[in-house]
Write a protein that holds these residues in place. Structure first.
Motif, short mmCIF file in Angstrom:
data_model
loop_
_atom_site.label_atom_id
_atom_site.label_comp_id
_atom_site.label_asym_id
_atom_site.label_seq_id
_atom_site.Cartn_x
_atom_site.Cartn_y
_atom_site.Cartn_z
N THR A 119 0.79 -1.19 -0.02
CA THR A 119 0.06 -0.04 0.02
C THR A 119 0.82 1.38 0.12
OG1 THR A 119 -2.03 0.56 0.91
CG2 THR A 119 -0.34 0.44 2.74
N THR A 123 -2.27 2.34 -2.95
CA THR A 123 -3.18 2.02 -1.88
C THR A 123 -3.91 0.58 -2.19
OG1 THR A 123 -5.39 2.56 -0.70
CG2 THR A 123 -5.07 3.09 -2.99
N GLU A 125 -6.58 -0.27 -1.04
CA GLU A 125 -8.16 -0.17 -0.32
C GLU A 125 -9.02 -0.89 -1.22
OE1 GLU A 125 -9.34 4.26 -1.83
OE2 GLU A 125 -7.22 4.00 -0.89
N LEU A 157 -4.73 2.85 5.27
CA LEU A 157 -5.48 1.66 4.79
C LEU A 157 -6.47 1.09 5.65
CD1 LEU A 157 -5.66 -0.37 2.50
CD2 LEU A 157 -3.86 -1.54 3.22
N GLU A 160 -9.68 3.86 5.40
CA GLU A 160 -10.19 3.98 4.19
C GLU A 160 -10.48 2.69 3.49
OE1 GLU A 160 -10.87 6.84 0.91
OE2 GLU A 160 -10.38 6.94 2.89
N GLY A 161 -9.87 1.83 3.64
CA GLY A 161 -10.16 0.20 3.25
C GLY A 161 -11.49 -0.38 3.57
N LEU A 166 -16.85 3.14 0.15
CA LEU A 166 -15.79 3.64 -0.55
C LEU A 166 -15.85 3.72 -2.16
CD1 LEU A 166 -12.40 3.94 -0.54
CD2 LEU A 166 -12.24 1.60 -0.67
N SER A 200 -8.99 10.56 5.96
CA SER A 200 -9.86 9.16 5.74
C SER A 200 -10.86 9.16 6.92
CB SER A 200 -8.91 8.03 5.72
OG SER A 200 -9.33 6.97 5.17
#
Length: 374
Positions: A119, A123, A125, A157, A160-161, A166, A200
């Motif tokens: 990442t 990323t 994510e 991550l 955000e992931g 998302l 994030s």
């Protein structure tokens, strides 16, 4: 989206093949080579899936096919600084595909670790979503540990992931059905030293507001009870949708309590808007109460739909404090432009003001999508 699509192009795929060859001497990448020349007409997501599928095909032809071999090659490739950029999206997706096909707990856990290693280069994510969907509890347990990782990309991550909505990513039903599941991650990161991570966190909280507003307000209240210098911004950004939707708890947390105000003189600078053109408007707002009034001033555009009905979208104008008896003139311009996210339909539209969640005034105008402005 044309320029975005070209983030994964034949030259990037050729460079990826060269890097993988150096990381695995003797390995052949015929499917990857063909895929790199057949990208025309595909979106960025489509190109990702196309290249990822080719990578999986080639990896399965190696003498020891499977996730472990793929992970070893990708980790060796990290020694090359050129192993970076958007072409790593299909790499991460290929790793997830093989780990899920393996079905072993060890490969599942290692794939999460591999995404954390990848990442910082690009990323992970998007790829992590399928791991979350397969076993959300196991994935979230591992992800929570990333909140203490020294690399801000890995910490980001983590938040955000795991966002419920998302952009560009596949939905994970468990993240919507259990909005409290990711709160330990957010609680650990809302005071993160990195703005990249804090933003994030705020976006993650705003996602949760779509289906769990009370959870969001309770969480934000807890943060404001143990803040640092950046917490007010994180909360404000995380509550932005709820404030626009006039959620009482969200408004109160931001100090926007019911107020005595008078809104007068709503004026549009034109009756007909010919795209592409701006609509200007102004109005006066007065505090008719006996004390200071903190005000969230927004405006609603009632867009005409194809069937003739209207749908409303709220836009932020400003936040201000008016003293008792004070009047302020406010003005704004709203752009009407062709957009990929909205189809504009000709006909009657309307503009309405919203002060601390309460609607005031209404002015109608006609949108003309066929003619051009003078």
């Amino acid at each position: 989206m044309g320029a975005m699509n070209e983030l994964i192009n034949r030259h990037a795929v050729k460079a990826l093949a060269d890097i993988l060859t150096a990381a695995a001497p003797g390995a052949q990448w015929p499917a990857l080579a063909v895929a790199g020349t057949t990208l025309d007409g595909l979106s960025l997501r489509g190109r990702t899936d196309h290249i990822s599928g080719a990578l999986v095909d080639d990896l399965k032809r190696l003498p020891r096919p499977g996730y472990a071999t793929a992970a070893g090659i990708f980790r060796r490739a990290l020694d090359n600084p050129g192993f970076t950029g958007w072409v790593l999206w299909p790499v991460s997706e290929a790793a997830v595909t093989l780990a899920l096909e393996s079905g072993t707990v060890s490969d599942f856990k290692d794939c999460l670790a591999l995404l954390a290693e990848l990442t910082p280069r690009l990323t992970g994510e998007f790829a992590i979503r399928r791991l979350l969907a397969r076993d959300p509890d196991a994935a979230l347990q591992a992800i929570l540990a990333w909140t203490e990782h020294p690399d801000e990309h890995v910490r980001r991550l983590a938040t955000e992931g795991t966002r419920a909505y998302l952009p560009w990513a596949v939905r994970v039903p468990a993240l919507v059905q259990r909005p409290w599941a990711t709160l330990p991650i957010l609680d650990a990161l809302y005071r993160d030293p990195s703005e990249y991570v804090r933003r994030s966190v705020a976006n993650h909280l705003n996602d949760l507001a779509r289906h769990a507003p009370d959870v969001v307000v309770s969480t934000a209240a807890g943060w404001l009870g143990a803040p640092d210098a950046n917490t007010a911004w994180v909360v404000r950004h995380g509550l932005r949708t709820l404030v626009k939707k006039a959620h009482p708890g969200a408004l109160a947390l931001q100090g926007f309590v019911p107020a005595s105000v008078a809104v007068t003189g709503l004026r549009l600078d034109r009756d007909v808007v010919a795209m592409p053109q701006d609509l200007g408007f102004e109005f006066e707002i007065s505090n008719t109460g006996t004390g200071d009034a903190r005000l969230a001033v927004d405006y609603a555009v009632h867009y005409r739909k194809a069937n003739g009905s209207q749908s409303v979208k709220i836009f932020k104008l400003t936040a201000l404090t008016l003293g008792a008896g004070e009047t302020r003139l406010l003005a704004k311009r709203h752009a009407f432009r062709p957009m990929t996210t909205r189809v504009h339909h000709p006909g009657m539209h309307a503009l309405e003001l919203q002060i601390n969640g309460v609607r005031h005034g209404r002015a109608e105008f006609r949108l003309d999508t066929a003619s051009t402005p003078d």
